[in-house]
Scaffold this motif. Structure first.
Motif, PDB file in Angstrom:
ATOM      1  N   LYS A  58      98.050  11.853   1.379  1.00  0.00           N
ATOM      2  CA  LYS A  58      99.090  10.874   1.732  1.00  0.00           C
ATOM      3  C   LYS A  58      99.255   9.779   0.693  1.00  0.00           C
ATOM      4  N   TYR A  59      98.370   9.689  -0.275  1.00  0.00           N
ATOM      5  CA  TYR A  59      98.500   8.686  -1.326  1.00  0.00           C
ATOM      6  C   TYR A  59      99.525   9.164  -2.354  1.00  0.00           C
ATOM      7  N   VAL A  60     100.432   8.303  -2.727  1.00  0.00           N
ATOM      8  CA  VAL A  60     101.508   8.668  -3.651  1.00  0.00           C
ATOM      9  C   VAL A  60     101.060   8.385  -5.083  1.00  0.00           C
ATOM     10  N   PRO A  61     100.989   9.419  -5.927  1.00  0.00           N
ATOM     11  CA  PRO A  61     100.585   9.191  -7.322  1.00  0.00           C
ATOM     12  C   PRO A  61     101.586   8.320  -8.070  1.00  0.00           C
ATOM     13  N   GLN A  62     101.111   7.650  -9.106  1.00  0.00           N
ATOM     14  CA  GLN A  62     101.978   6.871  -9.960  1.00  0.00           C
ATOM     15  C   GLN A  62     102.852   7.812 -10.794  1.00  0.00           C
ATOM     16  N   PHE A  78      92.526  -0.922 -12.333  1.00  0.00           N
ATOM     17  CA  PHE A  78      92.537   0.309 -11.549  1.00  0.00           C
ATOM     18  C   PHE A  78      93.821   1.091 -11.799  1.00  0.00           C
ATOM     19  N   ASP A  79      94.949   0.419 -11.748  1.00  0.00           N
ATOM     20  CA  ASP A  79      96.238   1.087 -11.936  1.00  0.00           C
ATOM     21  C   ASP A  79      96.361   1.717 -13.322  1.00  0.00           C
ATOM     22  N   GLN A  80      95.680   1.163 -14.305  1.00  0.00           N
ATOM     23  CA  GLN A  80      95.861   1.612 -15.679  1.00  0.00           C
ATOM     24  C   GLN A  80      95.294   3.000 -15.947  1.00  0.00           C
ATOM     25  N   SER A  81      94.352   3.459 -15.119  1.00  0.00           N
ATOM     26  CA  SER A  81      93.768   4.777 -15.388  1.00  0.00           C
ATOM     27  C   SER A  81      93.784   5.716 -14.188  1.00  0.00           C
ATOM     28  N   SER A  82      94.047   5.216 -13.004  1.00  0.00           N
ATOM     29  CA  SER A  82      93.955   6.043 -11.807  1.00  0.00           C
ATOM     30  C   SER A  82      95.259   6.798 -11.535  1.00  0.00           C
ATOM     31  N   ALA A  83      95.139   7.971 -10.915  1.00  0.00           N
ATOM     32  CA  ALA A  83      96.321   8.734 -10.535  1.00  0.00           C
ATOM     33  C   ALA A  83      97.146   7.978  -9.502  1.00  0.00           C
ATOM     34  N   VAL A  84      96.477   7.366  -8.546  1.00  0.00           N
ATOM     35  CA  VAL A  84      97.155   6.578  -7.514  1.00  0.00           C
ATOM     36  C   VAL A  84      96.998   5.102  -7.840  1.00  0.00           C
ATOM     37  N   ASP A  85      97.841   4.265  -7.278  1.00  0.00           N
ATOM     38  CA  ASP A  85      97.725   2.838  -7.582  1.00  0.00           C
ATOM     39  C   ASP A  85      96.863   2.135  -6.535  1.00  0.00           C
ATOM     40  N   HIS A  86      96.758   0.814  -6.676  1.00  0.00           N
ATOM     41  CA  HIS A  86      95.843   0.041  -5.837  1.00  0.00           C
ATOM     42  C   HIS A  86      96.218   0.049  -4.359  1.00  0.00           C
ATOM     43  N   PRO A  90      87.787  13.032 -14.396  1.00  0.00           N
ATOM     44  CA  PRO A  90      88.980  12.226 -14.721  1.00  0.00           C
ATOM     45  C   PRO A  90      89.447  11.422 -13.518  1.00  0.00           C
ATOM     46  N   SER A  91      89.936  10.219 -13.768  1.00  0.00           N
ATOM     47  CA  SER A  91      90.471   9.402 -12.671  1.00  0.00           C
ATOM     48  C   SER A  91      91.938   9.700 -12.397  1.00  0.00           C
ATOM     49  N   GLY A  92      92.523  10.604 -13.185  1.00  0.00           N
ATOM     50  CA  GLY A  92      93.895  11.027 -12.943  1.00  0.00           C
ATOM     51  C   GLY A  92      94.234  12.221 -13.809  1.00  0.00           C
ATOM     52  N   PHE A  93      95.296  12.935 -13.418  1.00  0.00           N
ATOM     53  CA  PHE A  93      95.802  14.065 -14.192  1.00  0.00           C
ATOM     54  C   PHE A  93      97.209  13.766 -14.675  1.00  0.00           C
ATOM     55  N   TYR A  94      97.617  14.442 -15.751  1.00  0.00           N
ATOM     56  CA  TYR A  94      98.875  14.108 -16.417  1.00  0.00           C
ATOM     57  C   TYR A  94      99.800  15.312 -16.543  1.00  0.00           C
ATOM     58  N   GLN A  95      99.524  16.326 -15.763  1.00  0.00           N
ATOM     59  CA  GLN A  95     100.414  17.451 -15.530  1.00  0.00           C
ATOM     60  C   GLN A  95     100.375  17.740 -14.038  1.00  0.00           C
ATOM     61  N   PRO A  96     101.466  18.282 -13.466  1.00  0.00           N
ATOM     62  CA  PRO A  96     101.459  18.582 -12.031  1.00  0.00           C
ATOM     63  C   PRO A  96     100.316  19.519 -11.654  1.00  0.00           C
ATOM     64  N   ILE A  97      99.796  19.343 -10.459  1.00  0.00           N
ATOM     65  CA  ILE A  97      98.748  20.223  -9.948  1.00  0.00           C
ATOM     66  C   ILE A  97      99.310  21.645  -9.917  1.00  0.00           C
ATOM     67  N   PRO A  98      98.579  22.625 -10.442  1.00  0.00           N
ATOM     68  CA  PRO A  98      99.134  23.987 -10.572  1.00  0.00           C
ATOM     69  C   PRO A  98      99.639  24.552  -9.240  1.00  0.00           C
ATOM     70  N   ALA A 130      91.064   3.489 -21.251  1.00  0.00           N
ATOM     71  CA  ALA A 130      91.242   2.686 -20.037  1.00  0.00           C
ATOM     72  C   ALA A 130      90.204   3.063 -18.993  1.00  0.00           C
ATOM     73  N   GLN A 131      89.974   4.365 -18.825  1.00  0.00           N
ATOM     74  CA  GLN A 131      88.968   4.803 -17.847  1.00  0.00           C
ATOM     75  C   GLN A 131      87.568   4.440 -18.304  1.00  0.00           C
ATOM     76  N   VAL A 132      87.247   4.721 -19.561  1.00  0.00           N
ATOM     77  CA  VAL A 132      85.897   4.481 -20.057  1.00  0.00           C
ATOM     78  C   VAL A 132      85.548   2.998 -20.019  1.00  0.00           C
ATOM     79  N   THR A 133      86.448   2.144 -20.491  1.00  0.00           N
ATOM     80  CA  THR A 133      86.134   0.712 -20.512  1.00  0.00           C
ATOM     81  C   THR A 133      86.034   0.139 -19.103  1.00  0.00           C
TER      82      THR A 133
END
Length: 593
Positions: free
Chosen positions: A206-210, A328-336, A478-486, A506-509
């Motif tokens: 139910k969480y909407v990805p960015q 959080f928003d800078q690296s996560s698939a979903v926002d805060h 990874p805290s997010g993906f950058y291609q649609p889920i297959p 962003a994730q590492v720091t």
């Protein structure tokens, strides 16, 4: 650019602390129960002042526990934020220095060419901000199924449970021939024999990805192998899109991507669960005590010690972590907003429950420890390490309580402790808290042990140095993906799904921000939990001796953790990586971040 926002913590208030009506450092104190205090009227007036000055304000970061308000409550928050800001300055500056050569190295290499090149993010880097480095085996063995499954019993021990053969239905079905080939049994047989486990993150659907980011909402089966006894993964169901079910019999890329999708969901769970569990719960129990228990009280002294800096994290988080465009928003698939949704769902039903989350109670309730309906886990690193620490904490707390309460009658006559228990169950709305009146010293031992467990163990198993050493490391987590889920199986290349250099940094720091590498010099490690002179001054000799014994036990455990290495089978604690997260010298005794 990531470096441009590294110093955002500098925007936090650093105002000098102002004196309140009562001390919270317990310095120069001689502690006494209210019934033995020679100045009862003065003491009662001090408690009344505290009650008027520490009020219940609205929750921060989701609908969890109340947050301090009132003149004294607001001042306490400012003081804690000041302490936090000073502590965070070193790590903030270290990240800025450490990041430059990493960025230059990977840019010169032309970015990430394959999965193995993500090791450039870490190898021989971050010497100031992450001197412990990444856990041995995380890079070399991350494709192994045993590493993936054993992470559930070490770095992420709160999301997995054993399915009860009678009380739990099977969450989803898996191809029968596949299950038989992998396990030698049917799915029903695994279930009936108490060998089947699940970790369910389907609620994340139910969480909407960015925009431009993607995530699954995985459910996963794990099982105890009927022949070898290993704890292994069986299947992963995405619960989004085509709702694919992956197993170890799929292609190498498909199965590895499925494990990464699950890790993404589990990493989110762990980070936000820790917020709603350790922070929100310990804070509200302490706030109830600040309103009812004198600073002269030994229990208050104990709480003042372990709740050091406790009220900094939620306001800091609301300003720079879980805000619009924050870390959080800078690296996560979903926002805060997903964070708030998670807290709203899990605080009242799971994370916020006090007694149900006692260390052994939680593990037993989920069928992970002393399970009567299935075989024991061959290895359970979290239970081994955390259990040893909790046992030492409980021994100290038992000595502490019995020194001040030689008899049950001493406890029942303590009007401040009784008021605290009543307050926690009423105005503070602590969930699943022991009922009033409190007439059993063992129950008080349970309460204080749990608070120290939340601040000194539970928190750091998921946060502190855990993400930078294990649970938040790329490319496997990874805290997010950058291609649609297959939508179908047959992925040829995983690399396009993963973050580029800037997003990876962003994730590492962000994971590095949770570190506190200067703890030993600052005497802020778990090993120092009961050693401060400000806490021990005025304590009975028995308590001082117990504190010395606790420190000695933690020294011994720290030596053991530091000396861990792979055995002749390439395993450590039954895992293909070396887990050192709960090193008492390197984790704080308090809710540091």
């Amino acid at each position: 650019m990531i470096s441009s926002i590294i110093f955002a913590l500098g925007f936090l208030s650093t105002a000098d602390a102002l004196p309140g009506s009562s001390k919270t450092d317990s310095s120069n104190a001689s502690y006494v129960l209210p019934q033995s205090d020679p100045y009862p009227s003065q003491r009662a007036a001090e408690v009344a002042t505290d009650r008027a000055g520490y009020l219940y304000g609205p929750p921060l970061l989701g609908n969890s526990s109340f947050f301090p308000a009132g003149t004294l409550g607001s001042q306490r928050v400012k003081d804690d934020v000041t302490l936090f800001t000073k502590d965070a300055a070193y790590i903030t500056e270290s990240i800025e220095k450490d990041m430059i050569p990493v960025e230059q190295l990977i840019t010169a290499a032309g970015g990430f060419k394959d999965l193995s090149s993500y090791e450039l993010l870490y190898k021989d880097q971050w010497k100031l901000s992450n001197p412990s480095g990444v856990a041995p085996g995380i890079f070399t063995n991350y494709t192994q199924d045993l590493l993936f499954s054993m992470e559930r019993l070490s770095i992420g021990p709160f999301s997995t449970r054993r399915l009860h053969p009678k009380n739990d239905a099977l969450p989803f079905q898996v191809d029968a021939a596949t299950v038989q080939k992998l396990t030698g049994r049917s799915l029903v047989d695994l279930h009936k024999s108490g060998r089947l486990f699940v970790a369910d993150h389907s609620y994340q659907a139910k969480y909407v990805p960015q925009a431009g980011r993607f995530a699954a909402a995985c459910s996963a089966y794990f099982y105890i192998h009927p022949k070898f006894g290993d704890f292994l993964p069986l299947a992963i169901k995405t619960n989004v899109g085509s709702n694919l079910i992956y197993t170890p019999l799929d292609t190498k890329n498909d199965w590895l991507l499925a494990k990464m999708m699950f890790n993404n969901n589990d990493y989110f769970f762990g980070q936000i669960f820790h917020l709603a569990n350790s922070h929100a719960v310990a804070e509200i129990v302490y706030l109830a005590a600040l309103r009812t228990v004198s600073a002269r009280h030994p229990v208050r002294a104990f709480l003042d010690r372990v709740m050091y800096q406790a009220y900094a994290i939620r306001p800091v988080g609301s300003q720079v972590l879980f805000n619009d465009g924050g870390f959080f928003d800078q690296s996560s698939a979903v926002d805060h907003n997903a964070v708030f949704s998670f807290v709203d769902q899990f605080y009242p039903t799971l994370a916020g429950l006090f007694q149900s989350n006692y260390f052994s109670t939680s593990l037993k309730n989920r069928g992970l420890l002393d399970c009567p309906y299935g075989p024991p886990l061959k290895h359970f690193p979290f239970a081994e390490d955390a259990g040893a620490i909790v046992a030492s904490i409980r021994k100290f707390v038992s000595t502490y309580v019995y020194n001040y309460y030689p008899s049950r009658n001493d406890l029942t006559k303590d009007n401040e402790i009784q008021a605290w228990i009543t307050e926690a169950n009423t105005e503070a709305h602590v969930l699943d808290f022991p009922a009033a009146p409190l007439d059993d010293r063992n129950t008080l031992i349970d309460i204080l042990t749990q608070i120290a467990y939340l601040t000194g163990v539970n928190h750091h198993a998921l946060n502190s140095n855990a993400p930078s050493m294990t649970s938040g490391t790329l490319p496997f987590h990874p805290s997010g993906f950058y291609q649609p889920i297959p939508a179908s199986k047959g992925v040829q290349d995983i690399l396009p799904y993963l973050p580029n250099l800037n997003l990876s940094l962003a994730q590492v720091t962000l994971t590095m921000r949770f570190n506190r590498p200067t703890l030993p010099e600052e005497k802020g490690g778990l090993i120092d939990m009961f050693s401060a002179s400000s806490f021990l001054q005025g304590q009975p000799k028995g308590v001082q001796q117990a504190a010395e014994k606790f420190r000695g036990e933690m020294e011994g455990m720290a030596d053991g953790v530091e000396g861990r290495e792979f055995d002749d089978k390439g395993l450590c604690q039954g895992m293909p990586f070396v887990w050192k997260v709960l090193d008492p010298r390197k984790i704080p005794f308090f809710l540091c971040v």
